[in-house]
Write a protein that holds these residues in place. Structure first.
Motif, PDB file in Angstrom:
ATOM      1  N   VAL A  49      25.672  31.249 -47.588  1.00  0.00           N
ATOM      2  CA  VAL A  49      24.712  30.654 -48.243  1.00  0.00           C
ATOM      3  C   VAL A  49      23.234  30.604 -47.578  1.00  0.00           C
ATOM      4  O   VAL A  49      22.250  30.940 -48.396  1.00  0.00           O
ATOM      5  CB  VAL A  49      24.977  29.001 -48.384  1.00  0.00           C
ATOM      6  CG1 VAL A  49      23.859  28.144 -48.997  1.00  0.00           C
ATOM      7  CG2 VAL A  49      26.187  28.777 -49.131  1.00  0.00           C
ATOM      8  N   LEU A  50      23.308  30.503 -46.190  1.00  0.00           N
ATOM      9  CA  LEU A  50      22.140  30.903 -45.574  1.00  0.00           C
ATOM     10  C   LEU A  50      21.355  32.216 -45.986  1.00  0.00           C
ATOM     11  O   LEU A  50      20.207  32.138 -46.220  1.00  0.00           O
ATOM     12  CB  LEU A  50      22.183  30.731 -43.910  1.00  0.00           C
ATOM     13  CG  LEU A  50      20.967  30.892 -43.129  1.00  0.00           C
ATOM     14  CD1 LEU A  50      19.771  29.915 -43.637  1.00  0.00           C
ATOM     15  CD2 LEU A  50      21.525  31.126 -41.751  1.00  0.00           C
ATOM     16  N   ALA A  52      22.146  34.177 -48.607  1.00  0.00           N
ATOM     17  CA  ALA A  52      21.855  34.010 -49.994  1.00  0.00           C
ATOM     18  C   ALA A  52      20.516  33.651 -50.404  1.00  0.00           C
ATOM     19  O   ALA A  52      19.782  33.816 -51.307  1.00  0.00           O
ATOM     20  CB  ALA A  52      22.990  33.651 -50.665  1.00  0.00           C
ATOM     21  N   VAL A  53      20.162  32.556 -49.696  1.00  0.00           N
ATOM     22  CA  VAL A  53      18.564  31.582 -49.773  1.00  0.00           C
ATOM     23  C   VAL A  53      17.550  32.619 -49.181  1.00  0.00           C
ATOM     24  O   VAL A  53      16.830  32.633 -49.825  1.00  0.00           O
ATOM     25  CB  VAL A  53      18.947  30.370 -49.128  1.00  0.00           C
ATOM     26  CG1 VAL A  53      17.442  29.619 -49.020  1.00  0.00           C
ATOM     27  CG2 VAL A  53      19.924  29.488 -49.949  1.00  0.00           C
ATOM     28  N   ILE A  54      17.770  33.170 -48.083  1.00  0.00           N
ATOM     29  CA  ILE A  54      16.746  33.723 -47.385  1.00  0.00           C
ATOM     30  C   ILE A  54      16.381  34.906 -47.655  1.00  0.00           C
ATOM     31  O   ILE A  54      15.580  35.546 -47.696  1.00  0.00           O
ATOM     32  CB  ILE A  54      16.780  33.506 -45.890  1.00  0.00           C
ATOM     33  CG1 ILE A  54      17.926  34.168 -45.132  1.00  0.00           C
ATOM     34  CG2 ILE A  54      16.879  32.035 -45.437  1.00  0.00           C
ATOM     35  CD1 ILE A  54      17.740  34.034 -43.612  1.00  0.00           C
ATOM     36  N   THR A  57      13.740  36.383 -50.275  1.00  0.00           N
ATOM     37  CA  THR A  57      12.201  36.195 -49.760  1.00  0.00           C
ATOM     38  C   THR A  57      12.012  37.216 -48.628  1.00  0.00           C
ATOM     39  O   THR A  57      11.088  37.591 -48.726  1.00  0.00           O
ATOM     40  CB  THR A  57      12.172  34.787 -49.371  1.00  0.00           C
ATOM     41  OG1 THR A  57      12.308  33.940 -50.484  1.00  0.00           O
ATOM     42  CG2 THR A  57      10.665  34.414 -48.979  1.00  0.00           C
TER      43      THR A  57
END
Length: 101
Positions: A49-50, A52-54, A57
């Motif tokens: 998840v980490l 996939a979020v960062i 960007t």
């Protein structure tokens, strides 16, 4: 400032859904036997998840952020989530200082 009743109800509904999801997970997990493979899969979720979020960007901003994303991904394979995030923060700070970005 006025509060739109529809917005207020939507916020309440989302909060209730979040709380019910968390509580139901805690209640239902009591009836589930977790084997070694399931435990390993569950432990892989936070780093996934980490990233996939960062990743979106980090890969379009600059070289310091891209380097930090790779360092975070590498750290997430061996370290707990908080240590992985700290590694990324440190790497981006050092890279920005050295690169000047």
């Amino acid at each position: 400032m006025t509060v739109d009743p529809n917005v207020f109800l939507a916020i309440l509904a989302m909060a209730a859904a979040t709380v019910l999801t968390r509580i139901s997970g805690l209640l239902l997990i009591r009836f589930v036997t977790i084997g070694p493979q399931q435990r390993k899969a569950l432990e892989a979720i936070p780093p996934a998840v980490l990233m996939a979020v960062i990743a979106p960007t980090a890969l379009v901003t600059g070289p310091a952020e891209t380097l930090a994303a790779f360092a975070t991904a590498l750290a997430a394979t061996r370290l707990p989530l908080l240590a992985s995030v700290a590694t990324g923060v440190i790497v981006v700070a050092v890279a920005r200082a050295l690169i000047g970005a």
